[in-house]
Design a protein around this motif. Structure first.
Motif, PDB file in Angstrom:
ATOM      1  N   PHE A 143       0.798  -1.220   0.000  1.00  0.00           N
ATOM      2  CA  PHE A 143       0.000   0.000   0.000  1.00  0.00           C
ATOM      3  C   PHE A 143       0.832   1.273   0.000  1.00  0.00           C
ATOM      4  CE2 PHE A 143      -2.871  -3.187   1.820  1.00  0.00           C
ATOM      5  CZ  PHE A 143      -3.909  -3.064   0.914  1.00  0.00           C
ATOM      6  N   ASN A 144       2.138   1.165  -0.186  1.00  0.00           N
ATOM      7  CA  ASN A 144       2.988   2.339  -0.292  1.00  0.00           C
ATOM      8  C   ASN A 144       2.679   3.054  -1.596  1.00  0.00           C
ATOM      9  OD1 ASN A 144       4.993   4.240  -0.528  1.00  0.00           O
ATOM     10  ND2 ASN A 144       6.647   2.864   0.087  1.00  0.00           N
ATOM     11  N   PRO A 145       2.220   4.322  -1.554  1.00  0.00           N
ATOM     12  CA  PRO A 145       1.851   5.021  -2.777  1.00  0.00           C
ATOM     13  C   PRO A 145       3.005   5.201  -3.741  1.00  0.00           C
ATOM     14  CG  PRO A 145       1.909   6.552  -0.912  1.00  0.00           C
ATOM     15  CD  PRO A 145       2.023   5.162  -0.363  1.00  0.00           C
ATOM     16  N   LEU A 146       4.256   5.178  -3.233  1.00  0.00           N
ATOM     17  CA  LEU A 146       5.392   5.333  -4.128  1.00  0.00           C
ATOM     18  C   LEU A 146       5.474   4.190  -5.122  1.00  0.00           C
ATOM     19  CD1 LEU A 146       8.173   6.573  -1.682  1.00  0.00           C
ATOM     20  CD2 LEU A 146       6.889   7.921  -3.341  1.00  0.00           C
ATOM     21  N   ASN A 147       4.993   3.005  -4.725  1.00  0.00           N
ATOM     22  CA  ASN A 147       5.056   1.858  -5.615  1.00  0.00           C
ATOM     23  C   ASN A 147       4.183   2.057  -6.856  1.00  0.00           C
ATOM     24  OD1 ASN A 147       6.837   0.481  -4.016  1.00  0.00           O
ATOM     25  ND2 ASN A 147       5.257  -0.654  -2.928  1.00  0.00           N
ATOM     26  N   THR A 148       3.148   2.845  -6.733  1.00  0.00           N
ATOM     27  CA  THR A 148       2.248   3.040  -7.860  1.00  0.00           C
ATOM     28  C   THR A 148       2.818   4.013  -8.887  1.00  0.00           C
ATOM     29  OG1 THR A 148       1.079   4.864  -6.774  1.00  0.00           O
ATOM     30  CG2 THR A 148       0.258   2.628  -6.370  1.00  0.00           C
ATOM     31  N   GLN A 149       3.983   4.609  -8.623  1.00  0.00           N
ATOM     32  CA  GLN A 149       4.547   5.594  -9.532  1.00  0.00           C
ATOM     33  C   GLN A 149       5.495   4.976 -10.560  1.00  0.00           C
ATOM     34  OE1 GLN A 149       6.473   8.160  -6.748  1.00  0.00           O
ATOM     35  NE2 GLN A 149       4.663   9.408  -6.404  1.00  0.00           N
ATOM     36  N   ILE A 150       5.923   3.765 -10.358  1.00  0.00           N
ATOM     37  CA  ILE A 150       6.887   3.129 -11.238  1.00  0.00           C
ATOM     38  C   ILE A 150       6.257   1.881 -11.858  1.00  0.00           C
ATOM     39  CG2 ILE A 150       9.120   1.946 -11.349  1.00  0.00           C
ATOM     40  CD1 ILE A 150      10.124   3.832  -9.175  1.00  0.00           C
ATOM     41  N   TYR A 151       6.369   1.797 -13.189  1.00  0.00           N
ATOM     42  CA  TYR A 151       5.743   0.697 -13.914  1.00  0.00           C
ATOM     43  C   TYR A 151       6.750   0.055 -14.863  1.00  0.00           C
ATOM     44  CZ  TYR A 151       1.721   3.411 -12.328  1.00  0.00           C
ATOM     45  OH  TYR A 151       0.824   4.117 -11.568  1.00  0.00           O
ATOM     46  N   ASP A 152       6.582  -1.231 -15.111  1.00  0.00           N
ATOM     47  CA  ASP A 152       7.480  -1.986 -15.982  1.00  0.00           C
ATOM     48  C   ASP A 152       6.731  -2.601 -17.151  1.00  0.00           C
ATOM     49  OD1 ASP A 152      10.300  -2.171 -14.774  1.00  0.00           O
ATOM     50  OD2 ASP A 152       9.025  -2.579 -13.041  1.00  0.00           O
ATOM     51  N   ASP A 158      13.160  -4.067 -22.516  1.00  0.00           N
ATOM     52  CA  ASP A 158      12.612  -3.861 -21.174  1.00  0.00           C
ATOM     53  C   ASP A 158      12.524  -2.361 -20.890  1.00  0.00           C
ATOM     54  OD1 ASP A 158      12.630  -6.642 -20.672  1.00  0.00           O
ATOM     55  OD2 ASP A 158      14.749  -6.553 -20.136  1.00  0.00           O
ATOM     56  N   PHE A 159      11.385  -1.933 -20.366  1.00  0.00           N
ATOM     57  CA  PHE A 159      11.113  -0.515 -20.141  1.00  0.00           C
ATOM     58  C   PHE A 159      10.624  -0.301 -18.712  1.00  0.00           C
ATOM     59  CE2 PHE A 159      10.414  -1.673 -24.510  1.00  0.00           C
ATOM     60  CZ  PHE A 159      10.988  -0.654 -25.249  1.00  0.00           C
ATOM     61  N   ARG A 160      11.012   0.824 -18.143  1.00  0.00           N
ATOM     62  CA  ARG A 160      10.530   1.204 -16.803  1.00  0.00           C
ATOM     63  C   ARG A 160      10.254   2.701 -16.805  1.00  0.00           C
ATOM     64  NH1 ARG A 160      14.148  -1.240 -12.626  1.00  0.00           N
ATOM     65  NH2 ARG A 160      12.815  -3.030 -13.122  1.00  0.00           N
ATOM     66  N   ILE A 161       9.116   3.100 -16.236  1.00  0.00           N
ATOM     67  CA  ILE A 161       8.721   4.508 -16.260  1.00  0.00           C
ATOM     68  C   ILE A 161       8.335   4.984 -14.865  1.00  0.00           C
ATOM     69  CG2 ILE A 161       6.240   4.220 -16.699  1.00  0.00           C
ATOM     70  CD1 ILE A 161       6.598   6.395 -18.914  1.00  0.00           C
ATOM     71  N   TYR A 162       8.652   6.236 -14.607  1.00  0.00           N
ATOM     72  CA  TYR A 162       8.245   6.901 -13.357  1.00  0.00           C
ATOM     73  C   TYR A 162       7.287   8.030 -13.707  1.00  0.00           C
ATOM     74  CZ  TYR A 162       8.402  10.283  -9.549  1.00  0.00           C
ATOM     75  OH  TYR A 162       8.055  11.185  -8.571  1.00  0.00           O
ATOM     76  N   ILE A 163       6.187   8.101 -12.962  1.00  0.00           N
ATOM     77  CA  ILE A 163       5.204   9.162 -13.151  1.00  0.00           C
ATOM     78  C   ILE A 163       4.891   9.755 -11.787  1.00  0.00           C
ATOM     79  CG2 ILE A 163       2.888   9.747 -13.948  1.00  0.00           C
ATOM     80  CD1 ILE A 163       3.071   7.163 -15.705  1.00  0.00           C
ATOM     81  N   SER A 164       5.148  11.039 -11.622  1.00  0.00           N
ATOM     82  CA  SER A 164       4.850  11.692 -10.350  1.00  0.00           C
ATOM     83  C   SER A 164       3.344  11.712 -10.122  1.00  0.00           C
ATOM     84  CB  SER A 164       5.391  13.127 -10.354  1.00  0.00           C
ATOM     85  OG  SER A 164       4.918  13.827  -9.215  1.00  0.00           O
ATOM     86  N   GLU A 165       2.952  11.445  -8.898  1.00  0.00           N
ATOM     87  CA  GLU A 165       1.531  11.491  -8.561  1.00  0.00           C
ATOM     88  C   GLU A 165       0.986  12.913  -8.595  1.00  0.00           C
ATOM     89  OE1 GLU A 165       1.281   9.539  -4.772  1.00  0.00           O
ATOM     90  OE2 GLU A 165       0.885   7.608  -5.721  1.00  0.00           O
ATOM     91  N   GLU A 166       1.890  13.895  -8.649  1.00  0.00           N
ATOM     92  CA  GLU A 166       1.470  15.296  -8.685  1.00  0.00           C
ATOM     93  C   GLU A 166       1.125  15.758 -10.099  1.00  0.00           C
ATOM     94  OE1 GLU A 166       4.145  17.887  -6.569  1.00  0.00           O
ATOM     95  OE2 GLU A 166       4.703  16.264  -5.191  1.00  0.00           O
ATOM     96  N   ILE A 167       1.380  14.936 -11.093  1.00  0.00           N
ATOM     97  CA  ILE A 167       1.086  15.310 -12.482  1.00  0.00           C
ATOM     98  C   ILE A 167      -0.328  14.876 -12.838  1.00  0.00           C
ATOM     99  CG2 ILE A 167       1.701  14.960 -14.892  1.00  0.00           C
ATOM    100  CD1 ILE A 167       4.571  14.529 -14.055  1.00  0.00           C
ATOM    101  N   ASP A 168      -1.142  15.839 -13.263  1.00  0.00           N
ATOM    102  CA  ASP A 168      -2.493  15.519 -13.705  1.00  0.00           C
ATOM    103  C   ASP A 168      -2.505  15.047 -15.161  1.00  0.00           C
ATOM    104  OD1 ASP A 168      -3.714  16.187 -11.260  1.00  0.00           O
ATOM    105  OD2 ASP A 168      -3.726  18.313 -11.804  1.00  0.00           O
TER     106      ASP A 168
END
Length: 198
Positions: free
Chosen positions: A14-23, A38-48
């Protein structure tokens, strides 16, 4: 001990940081010749709304996926409403199918993150050596998907379809202590593009 492991599991889950990185990983079909995508992306939760994707491309044999955990790069991407992308790839030629892998990665990340605009978000490539060549080749192949590219120290760029890159902003960097063939390669490409109206 069991209780501690149970608690840690739920913290991670349930750590919200985990939801910011996807593979995402792609595998070649019978018509494709790449091996690793292989691809990995980070998306800030502050970005609408994501406005673009900053993609760091490694040198030959490298893996840039760890860039998504770099706090400075995360902050930089967030300030311009960009996602942050790292990759591990083994082929820089678009006829291998590797370009399609990136397009599929964008679609997968859009679905995973519920940011459907990712499918159409333009790429900003920052490529070193082999990664710069990859960036240039992708830009030739799919210029509508690229907002700009940087290629540094690359030794070989296939310029067969260079006309398609003319309208995409690009920076080509060489250093005075680089190998002669690297300096010549990028200088010649720069001069060719400028003469064609880049």
């Amino acid at each position: 001990m069991f209780i501690l492991k149970y608690i840690l599991f739920f913290i991670v889950l349930f750590n919200p940081l985990n939801t910011q990185i996807y593979d995402f990983s792609d595998f070649p079909n019978e018509d494709e010749s790449f091996t690793t995508a292989d691809f990995r992306i980070y998306i800030s939760e502050e970005i609408d709304t994501i406005r673009g994707i900053y993609a760091y491309m490694h040198g030959f044999g490298g893996d840039s996926r760890s860039i998504v955990q770099d706090s400075l790069m995360q902050e930089l991407a967030k300030t311009v409403n960009f996602a942050l992308l790292g990759v591990r790839l083994d082929n820089m030629y678009m006829d291998s199918g590797i370009g399609n892998s990136l397009i599929q990665a964008k679609a997968s990340f859009a679905e995973q993150s519920n940011h459907l605009e990712l499918i159409y978000s333009p790429l900003f490539f920052d490529g070193h050596s082999w990664g710069g060549q990859w960036s240039y080749h992708y830009t030739q192949w799919n210029p509508e998907d690229v907002i700009a590219f940087v290629t540094m120290k690359g030794g070989y760029h296939d310029t067969t379809y260079s006309e398609s890159v003319i309208n995409v902003p690009g920076y080509m960097f060489v250093g005075e202590n680089d190998s002669d063939y690297r300096i010549k390669n990028l200088t010649d490409i720069f001069l060719k593009h400028r003469a064609s109206g880049a």
